[in-house]
Write a protein that holds these residues in place. Sequence first.
Motif, PDB file in Angstrom:
ATOM      1  N   ALA A 119       0.835  -1.205   0.000  1.00 32.77           N
ATOM      2  CA  ALA A 119       0.000   0.000   0.000  1.00 32.77           C
ATOM      3  C   ALA A 119       0.870   1.254   0.000  1.00 32.77           C
ATOM      4  CB  ALA A 119      -0.939   0.002   1.199  1.00 32.77           C
ATOM      5  N   SER A 120       0.283   2.370  -0.402  1.00 31.80           N
ATOM      6  CA  SER A 120       1.018   3.639  -0.462  1.00 31.80           C
ATOM      7  C   SER A 120       0.455   4.617   0.559  1.00 31.80           C
ATOM      8  CB  SER A 120       0.919   4.230  -1.875  1.00 31.80           C
ATOM      9  OG  SER A 120       1.583   5.481  -1.941  1.00 31.80           O
ATOM     10  N   PHE A 121       1.359   5.151   1.401  1.00 33.92           N
ATOM     11  CA  PHE A 121       0.973   6.098   2.450  1.00 33.92           C
ATOM     12  C   PHE A 121       1.843   7.353   2.382  1.00 33.92           C
ATOM     13  CE2 PHE A 121      -0.019   1.833   3.947  1.00 33.92           C
ATOM     14  CZ  PHE A 121      -1.331   1.955   4.378  1.00 33.92           C
ATOM     15  N   VAL A 122       2.193   7.762   1.181  1.00 31.63           N
ATOM     16  CA  VAL A 122       3.066   8.919   1.006  1.00 31.63           C
ATOM     17  C   VAL A 122       2.402  10.164   1.609  1.00 31.63           C
ATOM     18  CG1 VAL A 122       4.223  10.407  -0.663  1.00 31.63           C
ATOM     19  CG2 VAL A 122       4.087   7.940  -1.078  1.00 31.63           C
ATOM     20  N   GLY A 123       3.084  10.808   2.549  1.00 40.46           N
ATOM     21  CA  GLY A 123       2.556  12.028   3.155  1.00 40.46           C
ATOM     22  C   GLY A 123       1.428  11.814   4.147  1.00 40.46           C
TER      23      GLY A 123
ATOM     24  N   ASP B  43      -0.478  10.897   7.720  1.00 40.97           N
ATOM     25  CA  ASP B  43      -0.192  11.290   9.098  1.00 40.97           C
ATOM     26  C   ASP B  43      -0.399  10.088  10.023  1.00 40.97           C
ATOM     27  OD1 ASP B  43       0.075  12.446  11.580  1.00 40.97           O
ATOM     28  OD2 ASP B  43      -1.261  14.135  11.164  1.00 40.97           O
ATOM     29  N   PHE B  44       0.682   9.667  10.734  1.00 40.21           N
ATOM     30  CA  PHE B  44       0.613   8.510  11.629  1.00 40.21           C
ATOM     31  C   PHE B  44       0.918   8.895  13.075  1.00 40.21           C
ATOM     32  CE2 PHE B  44       1.047   6.426   7.549  1.00 40.21           C
ATOM     33  CZ  PHE B  44       0.230   5.309   7.682  1.00 40.21           C
ATOM     34  N   ARG B  45       0.577  10.087  13.459  1.00 37.13           N
ATOM     35  CA  ARG B  45       0.820  10.501  14.849  1.00 37.13           C
ATOM     36  C   ARG B  45       0.037   9.593  15.804  1.00 37.13           C
ATOM     37  NH1 ARG B  45       2.518  15.173  17.438  1.00 37.13           N
ATOM     38  NH2 ARG B  45       2.487  16.384  15.486  1.00 37.13           N
ATOM     39  N   ASP B  46       0.752   8.931  16.704  1.00 40.18           N
ATOM     40  CA  ASP B  46       0.163   8.076  17.748  1.00 40.18           C
ATOM     41  C   ASP B  46      -0.682   6.934  17.179  1.00 40.18           C
ATOM     42  OD1 ASP B  46       1.277   9.609  19.856  1.00 40.18           O
ATOM     43  OD2 ASP B  46      -0.339  11.075  19.640  1.00 40.18           O
ATOM     44  N   THR B  47      -0.415   6.516  15.942  1.00 40.48           N
ATOM     45  CA  THR B  47      -1.110   5.371  15.358  1.00 40.48           C
ATOM     46  C   THR B  47      -0.556   4.078  15.953  1.00 40.48           C
ATOM     47  OG1 THR B  47      -1.354   6.592  13.293  1.00 40.48           O
ATOM     48  CG2 THR B  47      -1.717   4.227  13.194  1.00 40.48           C
ATOM     49  N   ASP B  48      -1.437   3.145  16.268  1.00 42.44           N
ATOM     50  CA  ASP B  48      -1.008   1.859  16.827  1.00 42.44           C
ATOM     51  C   ASP B  48      -0.760   0.884  15.679  1.00 42.44           C
ATOM     52  OD1 ASP B  48      -0.562  -0.457  18.248  1.00 42.44           O
ATOM     53  OD2 ASP B  48      -2.210  -0.137  19.655  1.00 42.44           O
ATOM     54  N   LEU B  49       0.518   0.563  15.435  1.00 34.88           N
ATOM     55  CA  LEU B  49       0.903  -0.330  14.339  1.00 34.88           C
ATOM     56  C   LEU B  49       1.433  -1.672  14.845  1.00 34.88           C
ATOM     57  CD1 LEU B  49       2.729   2.259  12.038  1.00 34.88           C
ATOM     58  CD2 LEU B  49       0.550   1.127  11.544  1.00 34.88           C
ATOM     59  N   ARG B  50       1.144  -2.021  16.065  1.00 39.27           N
ATOM     60  CA  ARG B  50       1.657  -3.273  16.614  1.00 39.27           C
ATOM     61  C   ARG B  50       1.183  -4.476  15.795  1.00 39.27           C
ATOM     62  NH1 ARG B  50      -0.268  -3.047  22.683  1.00 39.27           N
ATOM     63  NH2 ARG B  50      -1.929  -1.824  21.682  1.00 39.27           N
ATOM     64  N   GLY B  51       2.148  -5.254  15.332  1.00 44.52           N
ATOM     65  CA  GLY B  51       1.818  -6.464  14.591  1.00 44.52           C
ATOM     66  C   GLY B  51       1.363  -6.219  13.167  1.00 44.52           C
ATOM     67  N   ALA B  52       1.357  -4.976  12.694  1.00 40.17           N
ATOM     68  CA  ALA B  52       0.928  -4.673  11.325  1.00 40.17           C
ATOM     69  C   ALA B  52       1.976  -5.155  10.327  1.00 40.17           C
ATOM     70  CB  ALA B  52       0.685  -3.179  11.156  1.00 40.17           C
ATOM     71  N   MET B  53       1.528  -5.659   9.183  1.00 41.43           N
ATOM     72  CA  MET B  53       2.422  -6.152   8.146  1.00 41.43           C
ATOM     73  C   MET B  53       2.682  -5.026   7.150  1.00 41.43           C
ATOM     74  SD  MET B  53       2.778  -9.174   9.335  1.00 41.43           S
ATOM     75  CE  MET B  53       3.688  -9.969   8.025  1.00 41.43           C
ATOM     76  N   LEU B  54       3.940  -4.580   7.065  1.00 42.01           N
ATOM     77  CA  LEU B  54       4.294  -3.406   6.268  1.00 42.01           C
ATOM     78  C   LEU B  54       5.137  -3.747   5.045  1.00 42.01           C
ATOM     79  CD1 LEU B  54       5.318  -0.982   9.175  1.00 42.01           C
ATOM     80  CD2 LEU B  54       3.021  -1.620   8.405  1.00 42.01           C
ATOM     81  N   SER B  55       5.285  -4.992   4.722  1.00 43.70           N
ATOM     82  CA  SER B  55       6.149  -5.396   3.611  1.00 43.70           C
ATOM     83  C   SER B  55       5.709  -4.753   2.301  1.00 43.70           C
ATOM     84  CB  SER B  55       6.129  -6.921   3.464  1.00 43.70           C
ATOM     85  OG  SER B  55       6.914  -7.340   2.372  1.00 43.70           O
ATOM     86  N   GLY B  56       6.648  -4.103   1.619  1.00 38.39           N
ATOM     87  CA  GLY B  56       6.358  -3.499   0.324  1.00 38.39           C
ATOM     88  C   GLY B  56       5.546  -2.222   0.383  1.00 38.39           C
ATOM     89  N   ALA B  57       5.211  -1.758   1.569  1.00 42.50           N
ATOM     90  CA  ALA B  57       4.423  -0.528   1.700  1.00 42.50           C
ATOM     91  C   ALA B  57       5.319   0.692   1.537  1.00 42.50           C
ATOM     92  CB  ALA B  57       3.716  -0.485   3.051  1.00 42.50           C
ATOM     93  N   ASP B  58       4.736   1.783   1.066  1.00 44.92           N
ATOM     94  CA  ASP B  58       5.488   3.018   0.839  1.00 44.92           C
ATOM     95  C   ASP B  58       5.066   4.072   1.860  1.00 44.92           C
ATOM     96  OD1 ASP B  58       6.830   5.213  -0.064  1.00 44.92           O
ATOM     97  OD2 ASP B  58       6.007   5.202  -2.098  1.00 44.92           O
ATOM     98  N   PHE B  59       5.952   4.319   2.828  1.00 41.83           N
ATOM     99  CA  PHE B  59       5.717   5.336   3.857  1.00 41.83           C
ATOM    100  C   PHE B  59       6.622   6.548   3.654  1.00 41.83           C
ATOM    101  CE2 PHE B  59       4.313   1.398   5.837  1.00 41.83           C
ATOM    102  CZ  PHE B  59       3.133   1.765   6.472  1.00 41.83           C
ATOM    103  N   SER B  60       7.186   6.666   2.477  1.00 45.34           N
ATOM    104  CA  SER B  60       8.085   7.794   2.228  1.00 45.34           C
ATOM    105  C   SER B  60       7.331   9.106   2.430  1.00 45.34           C
ATOM    106  CB  SER B  60       8.659   7.712   0.811  1.00 45.34           C
ATOM    107  OG  SER B  60       7.637   7.721  -0.161  1.00 45.34           O
ATOM    108  N   ARG B  61       7.952  10.000   3.118  1.00 45.87           N
ATOM    109  CA  ARG B  61       7.390  11.312   3.466  1.00 45.87           C
ATOM    110  C   ARG B  61       6.154  11.209   4.358  1.00 45.87           C
ATOM    111  NH1 ARG B  61       8.036  11.820  -1.940  1.00 45.87           N
ATOM    112  NH2 ARG B  61       5.844  12.282  -2.358  1.00 45.87           N
ATOM    113  N   ALA B  62       5.938  10.031   4.967  1.00 48.26           N
ATOM    114  CA  ALA B  62       4.860   9.926   5.961  1.00 48.26           C
ATOM    115  C   ALA B  62       5.195  10.818   7.150  1.00 48.26           C
ATOM    116  CB  ALA B  62       4.682   8.484   6.410  1.00 48.26           C
ATOM    117  N   ARG B  63       4.195  11.398   7.758  1.00 45.67           N
ATOM    118  CA  ARG B  63       4.409  12.350   8.839  1.00 45.67           C
ATOM    119  C   ARG B  63       4.197  11.704  10.211  1.00 45.67           C
ATOM    120  NH1 ARG B  63       0.278  16.583   8.064  1.00 45.67           N
ATOM    121  NH2 ARG B  63      -0.875  14.965   6.943  1.00 45.67           N
ATOM    122  N   HIS B  64       5.035  12.125  11.152  1.00 44.41           N
ATOM    123  CA  HIS B  64       4.912  11.735  12.560  1.00 44.41           C
ATOM    124  C   HIS B  64       5.029  10.228  12.776  1.00 44.41           C
ATOM    125  CE1 HIS B  64       2.362  15.533  12.224  1.00 44.41           C
ATOM    126  NE2 HIS B  64       3.439  15.901  12.910  1.00 44.41           N
ATOM    127  N   LEU B  65       5.673   9.539  11.851  1.00 44.96           N
ATOM    128  CA  LEU B  65       5.946   8.117  12.013  1.00 44.96           C
ATOM    129  C   LEU B  65       7.253   7.961  12.787  1.00 44.96           C
ATOM    130  CD1 LEU B  65       4.807   5.323  11.144  1.00 44.96           C
ATOM    131  CD2 LEU B  65       6.339   5.447   9.168  1.00 44.96           C
TER     132      LEU B  65
END
Length: 296
Positions: A205-209, A211-233
């Motif tokens: 998935a693509s998450f460019v730009g 906002d992940f401030r205080d997002t709960d990502l425990r156990g999330a599968m991030l393989s191949g995902a695009d978080f470039s320029r994601a904020r507050h990660l």
Amino acid sequence: MTRLVRILLAFSAFALAAPGAARAMGAGDKEVARVVAFGGSCAKCELSGRKLSGARFMGADFSGASLVGADLRDAKFMGSAFTGSDLSGADLSDAQIFGADFTRATLSNAKLQDVEAKGASFREATLNGVNASDLSGVGSIFERASLRNARFSDANLPGVMMVRADGRDSDFSDANLEDSNLSGSRFDGANFRDADLRRATLTGASFVGADFRDTDLRGAMLSGADFSRARHLTQEQIDKACADASTRLPSGLVARGCRGVRVMVRVREAAEAPPAPPAPPAPPANPRHLVAVDIP
């Protein structure tokens, strides 16, 4: 005021009077509240702008129908088909949608606040600009749906299927998306502040730009995902998720595998399958008319 039973003919001039409706035809001097029930087939019906608050759609076929700007507050959609229908700008606040099919339907700028949608299908539907705050959509399907600029803040969406959806600039702040599948989707510029994405699948998935401030990502599968320029990660969030070398991260963050993530595999012995139940009898053909009943 006379208590009215209205029969709206959709395809033929055929009058239908149900026993319950007959009891509602007595004369009286007080206005009574209406409960409008729809059944049968009304494909491509024109109901735009109609006041249908509290209506019940029970096993009805409204494929291709036009309900643009309709008032559907507190309506109940039970096992009904709205495939390819147009509900742009309709108000479905507080509606209940159980097992209904809105595949390829258009709900742009519709209001879905506090809607309860269980097992509903919005495959390839257009929900751009929809206000679905506080919506409960347990197990609902949004595969390949267009959710651009949609508002799902405080929504309860555990286990939803949003594969290959377009959710650019959408708002999922404070939403519950645990165990959901967002793989292959586009959420560039989306807001996931304080959202719950535990054990969610975000692969590819693509998450460019976004906002992940205080997002709960425990156990999330991030393989191949695009978080470039994601904020507050933060690095702490990535460490609690399952990222790898194919995960694109903002400058300064590092993918360290699945540290702290436990993968449990349960193997059960195959049990002898029970005999298949007999096939149910074929249902009678839907009548080619639409029934609306006023119930006191």
